[in-house]
Scaffold this active site. Structure first.
Site, PDB file in Angstrom:
ATOM      1  N   ARG A   1       0.861  -1.178   0.000  1.00  0.00           N
ATOM      2  CA  ARG A   1       0.000   0.000   0.000  1.00  0.00           C
ATOM      3  C   ARG A   1       0.896   1.225   0.000  1.00  0.00           C
ATOM      4  O   ARG A   1       1.956   1.227   0.645  1.00  0.00           O
ATOM      5  CB  ARG A   1      -0.895   0.021   1.248  1.00  0.00           C
ATOM      6  CG  ARG A   1      -2.058  -0.938   1.224  1.00  0.00           C
ATOM      7  CD  ARG A   1      -3.119  -0.571   0.177  1.00  0.00           C
ATOM      8  NE  ARG A   1      -4.269  -1.452   0.187  1.00  0.00           N
ATOM      9  CZ  ARG A   1      -4.426  -2.533  -0.593  1.00  0.00           C
ATOM     10  NH1 ARG A   1      -3.482  -2.860  -1.457  1.00  0.00           N
ATOM     11  NH2 ARG A   1      -5.513  -3.264  -0.519  1.00  0.00           N
TER      12      ARG A   1
ATOM     13  N   GLU B   1      -4.308   7.461  -4.793  1.00  0.00           N
ATOM     14  CA  GLU B   1      -4.629   6.730  -6.032  1.00  0.00           C
ATOM     15  C   GLU B   1      -5.984   7.172  -6.543  1.00  0.00           C
ATOM     16  O   GLU B   1      -6.911   7.293  -5.734  1.00  0.00           O
ATOM     17  CB  GLU B   1      -4.632   5.223  -5.769  1.00  0.00           C
ATOM     18  CG  GLU B   1      -3.260   4.709  -5.400  1.00  0.00           C
ATOM     19  CD  GLU B   1      -3.215   3.191  -5.145  1.00  0.00           C
ATOM     20  OE1 GLU B   1      -4.221   2.512  -5.441  1.00  0.00           O
ATOM     21  OE2 GLU B   1      -2.196   2.720  -4.661  1.00  0.00           O
TER      22      GLU B   1
ATOM     23  N   HIS C   1      -1.778   0.393  -9.851  1.00  0.00           N
ATOM     24  CA  HIS C   1      -2.306  -0.602  -8.898  1.00  0.00           C
ATOM     25  C   HIS C   1      -2.892  -1.813  -9.630  1.00  0.00           C
ATOM     26  O   HIS C   1      -4.095  -2.088  -9.551  1.00  0.00           O
ATOM     27  CB  HIS C   1      -3.350   0.032  -7.975  1.00  0.00           C
ATOM     28  CG  HIS C   1      -3.562  -0.759  -6.711  1.00  0.00           C
ATOM     29  ND1 HIS C   1      -3.877  -0.186  -5.507  1.00  0.00           N
ATOM     30  CD2 HIS C   1      -3.501  -2.099  -6.458  1.00  0.00           C
ATOM     31  CE1 HIS C   1      -4.007  -1.122  -4.578  1.00  0.00           C
ATOM     32  NE2 HIS C   1      -3.786  -2.291  -5.140  1.00  0.00           N
TER      33      HIS C   1
HETATM   34  C1  DGY Z   1      -5.975  -6.160  -2.795  1.00  0.00           C
HETATM   35  O1  DGY Z   1      -6.651  -7.164  -3.071  1.00  0.00           O
HETATM   36  O2  DGY Z   1      -5.906  -5.695  -1.666  1.00  0.00           O
HETATM   37  C2  DGY Z   1      -5.284  -5.520  -3.923  1.00  0.00           C
HETATM   38  O3  DGY Z   1      -4.432  -4.512  -3.538  1.00  0.00           O
HETATM   39  C3  DGY Z   1      -6.326  -4.970  -4.860  1.00  0.00           C
HETATM   40  O4  DGY Z   1      -5.775  -5.012  -6.117  1.00  0.00           O
END
Ligand code: DGY
Length: 324
Positions: free
Chosen positions: A237, A266, A285
């Site tokens: 993240r 984002e 992402h």
């Molecule tokens: C998640 O599943 O947490 C991913 O980051 C989404 O793409």
């Protein structure tokens, strides 16, 4: 009375059909917030909510007194106040496992792309710059045999490490709250403190979840400990990293390059300098974003919410204490 659920985000027709056979399903318009005025009446009656990037707040939960379960189509749930849900006896389900290998592929794509300057040099060819054999100014760095440092060694971290150790002969260091003896045996991975990992790894790859403890885990002090030839990868993240400190480290040569799938904000702000930097590979992402994996994640979320609303234990329940 048929239970009612709100769908925000993309499910296949078959998945929607599966839910509609059992429940009254309300599919929200793509841009419509869960608690937008036009959805307040639905929220008041909803027993379940399924979707991705769900913006859940205590106020929204107040407006949904019948809610029994939230099924997020993601493994991460840092956008959801789990304690609030638990307090109210609302189940939270996520989608681990089905995205592990795909997200690890993304991590390794960033390792390769940054070290071998794949994006930068492909752009250079596209721009018609390839007039003669390239020289050292455009050479990259080896990946094979280099040390891979995994910050976080959960399912995804282990899958990235497996690619590095078994595919590229990379010694693996990891920092993690608990030791992983099976992986140490399988991959020869060594657990160490974050400081040691930062100082010794050629690639530092972050895979920890975002929590109060991991927010800005990597900042100016940590970048200063990395090798100047070190490459930083983030598939976790954005907020795990102090982005201003990262930009500074990239600009002043404290580290060589960064491969980033996630950002503090984002989509990235138009004013962000990161995508303009030659030593940065920035992705939107895409960790789990393949047709197969997104479909498997949606199906896991469908199965979770179906089981929960039928009174059975969902496959991936985050707050176990809500299931009696
Ligand atoms: C998640 O599943 O947490 C991913 O980051 C989404 O793409």
């Amino acid at each position: 009375m048929q239970k009612r659920l709100m769908v925000q985000g993309r499910l296949s027709d078959a998945q929607l059909g599966e839910l509609s056979d059992l429940f009254k399903v309300d599919v929200l318009a793509k841009t419509s917030a869960l608690d937008a005025p036009e959805n307040r009446a639905l929220l008041a009656e909803a027993h379940g909510i399924i979707g991705s990037g769900l913006a859940i707040t205590p106020q929204l939960l107040d407006a949904a007194p019948n809610l029994e379960v939230i099924a997020t189509v993601s493994v991460g749930y840092d956008n959801i106040p789990v304690d609030e849900l638990t307090k109210r006896g609302i189940m939270l389900c996520n989608t681990p496992d089905v995205l592990t290998e795909t997200t690890a592929d993304t991590g390794f794509a960033l390792v390769m792309a940054t070290a071998r300057r794949v994006v930068e040099l492909a752009e250079w060819v596209k721009a018609g710059e390839w007039q003669a054999s390239i020289g050292p100014a455009l050479f990259g760095s080896d990946v094979h045999g280099k040390t891979l440092g995994m910050v976080g060694f959960g399912r995804i971290g282990q899958a990235v490490a497996r690619r590095g150790a078994l595919g590229f002969g990379m010694p693996v260091l990891y920092s993690n709250a608990s030791p992983k003896p099976a992986l140490e045996r399988e991959l020869g991975a060594k657990r160490c403190e974050l400081n040691q990992l930062l100082a010794e790894a050629d690639f530092v790859c972050v895979t920890v979840p975002l929590t109060a403890e991991t927010e800005h885990l990597i900042g100016a002090k940590e970048f200063a400990q990395m090798k100047p030839t070190g490459i930083f990868i983030n598939i976790a993240r954005g907020k795990v990293v102090d982005e201003a400190a990262l930009i500074h480290a990239l600009e002043n040569g404290a580290i060589q390059a960064a491969g980033l799938d996630v950002f503090e904000q984002e989509p990235l702000a138009a004013s962000s300098t990161l995508p303009t930097m030659a030593n940065v590979v920035a992705l939107p992402h895409i960790g789990s974003a393949t047709h197969e994996t997104r479909d498997a994640m949606a199906q896991r979320a469908v199965n979770n919410i179906r089981l929960a609303l039928q009174g059975e234990r969902p496959i991936s329940l985050v707050n176990q204490e809500t299931y009696q």
